[in-house]
Design a protein around this motif. Sequence first.
Motif, PDB file in Angstrom:
ATOM      1  N   GLN A 172      42.739  30.093  28.363  1.00 40.51           N
ATOM      2  CA  GLN A 172      42.191  31.060  29.273  1.00 40.51           C
ATOM      3  C   GLN A 172      41.592  30.170  30.639  1.00 40.51           C
ATOM      4  OE1 GLN A 172      40.825  29.884  26.277  1.00 40.51           O
ATOM      5  NE2 GLN A 172      38.641  29.321  26.244  1.00 40.51           N
ATOM      6  N   ASP A 173      41.615  28.977  30.581  1.00 37.73           N
ATOM      7  CA  ASP A 173      41.074  28.314  31.821  1.00 37.73           C
ATOM      8  C   ASP A 173      42.413  28.321  32.649  1.00 37.73           C
ATOM      9  OD1 ASP A 173      38.324  27.545  30.975  1.00 37.73           O
ATOM     10  OD2 ASP A 173      39.405  25.969  29.647  1.00 37.73           O
ATOM     11  N   VAL A 174      43.512  27.914  32.004  1.00 37.07           N
ATOM     12  CA  VAL A 174      44.899  27.698  32.778  1.00 37.07           C
ATOM     13  C   VAL A 174      45.151  29.088  33.279  1.00 37.07           C
ATOM     14  CG1 VAL A 174      47.191  27.306  32.576  1.00 37.07           C
ATOM     15  CG2 VAL A 174      45.764  25.801  31.291  1.00 37.07           C
ATOM     16  N   LEU A 175      44.873  30.163  32.470  1.00 39.14           N
ATOM     17  CA  LEU A 175      45.334  31.583  33.089  1.00 39.14           C
ATOM     18  C   LEU A 175      44.415  32.080  34.017  1.00 39.14           C
ATOM     19  CD1 LEU A 175      45.581  33.602  29.604  1.00 39.14           C
ATOM     20  CD2 LEU A 175      47.258  32.979  31.520  1.00 39.14           C
ATOM     21  N   ALA A 176      43.195  31.584  33.984  1.00 42.59           N
ATOM     22  CA  ALA A 176      42.076  32.013  35.187  1.00 42.59           C
ATOM     23  C   ALA A 176      42.539  31.358  36.671  1.00 42.59           C
ATOM     24  CB  ALA A 176      40.613  31.363  35.035  1.00 42.59           C
ATOM     25  N   ASP A 181      41.784  33.680  39.721  1.00 46.42           N
ATOM     26  CA  ASP A 181      40.361  34.086  39.389  1.00 46.42           C
ATOM     27  C   ASP A 181      39.627  32.877  39.289  1.00 46.42           C
ATOM     28  OD1 ASP A 181      41.260  36.591  38.752  1.00 46.42           O
ATOM     29  OD2 ASP A 181      41.609  36.145  36.737  1.00 46.42           O
ATOM     30  N   ARG A 182      39.843  31.705  39.513  1.00 44.87           N
ATOM     31  CA  ARG A 182      39.195  30.426  39.557  1.00 44.87           C
ATOM     32  C   ARG A 182      39.958  29.470  40.332  1.00 44.87           C
ATOM     33  NH1 ARG A 182      38.110  27.743  33.940  1.00 44.87           N
ATOM     34  NH2 ARG A 182      37.367  29.950  33.582  1.00 44.87           N
TER      35      ARG A 182
END
Length: 308
Positions: A172-176, A181-182
């Motif tokens: 989820q961190d990589v996708l963000a 989104d991040r």
Amino acid sequence: MSPSKLIAGVFAALAAFAAVPAAAQHAKYLVTTEWLEKNLNDPGLRVVEVSVNPGLFERGHIPGASNVSWHTDLVDTVNRDIAPPAQFQAVLARAGINAGTTTILYGDNNNWFAAWGAWIFDIYGIENVKILDGGRKKWEAEGRPLSNSARIQPAGNAQVKPANAALRAHLQDVLAVARKDRQGVLVDIRSADEYNGKIFAPNGVPELAVRAGHVPGAVNVTWSKLVAEDGTFKSADELKAIYQAAGVDGSKPIITYCRIGERSSHSWFALRKLLGYDVRNYDGSWTEYGNSVGSPISNPSGTVWGKT
């Protein structure tokens, strides 16, 4: 002295001063083969081999070293996860690592798995951990001593701390970051052919993804660019220049990834330990990301799984 020479001298002194902290990072987290051979009998030192090729340690290892298996000691063999605290605690005890111990990690395959070890030691808050620069390859090439007898160490008392989540990235961190989104920078450290989707994985490896390519927005800085011919890390100035050429300057949080997380541990070590950047390693890497439903990819080569 002329004003121009004075100014040149001042700039040279400032440059030398600025280089000290970077060089100190190398000295803090790396040891040379020469230094290690001279200090093998230091009672406050523990040497740990983390190699991936089976039987290598038994055929010959650095005298006094303990053997830690990446496959069974540093990963959870049931869950797709890092070694849980109790398991890693047992590794520390078996290797004789105490609270004040200086631990030297080394291994085969260009220290990839030793770097994974350094990452796990860091996650669990174990201090005074260094990597043997050049690893097993350099030690053997220089004809330094090897032993095929195991040394039983007194049980170590070092205690694991709560896992430091700031060192590890999840899907989820990589996708963000990929979806913007991040804020962050994704660094794909695989070969250019893997990154561009020309191949799904290097020849002979069993862990595969059904899609080829890379995470959208990721830059490709192959791990091998970071080392010299003998496997030792390049200087801090050289490392900075390599990453800056790819737009990575440490001003944003960084996530490294590869295929299963071991090569990216090597780059994580260079970026975090040697350059002091804010870096997390994504150990799920391409085998997770490339197989995850709904995750966007970039595949310049247009390869399709199963299509010849």
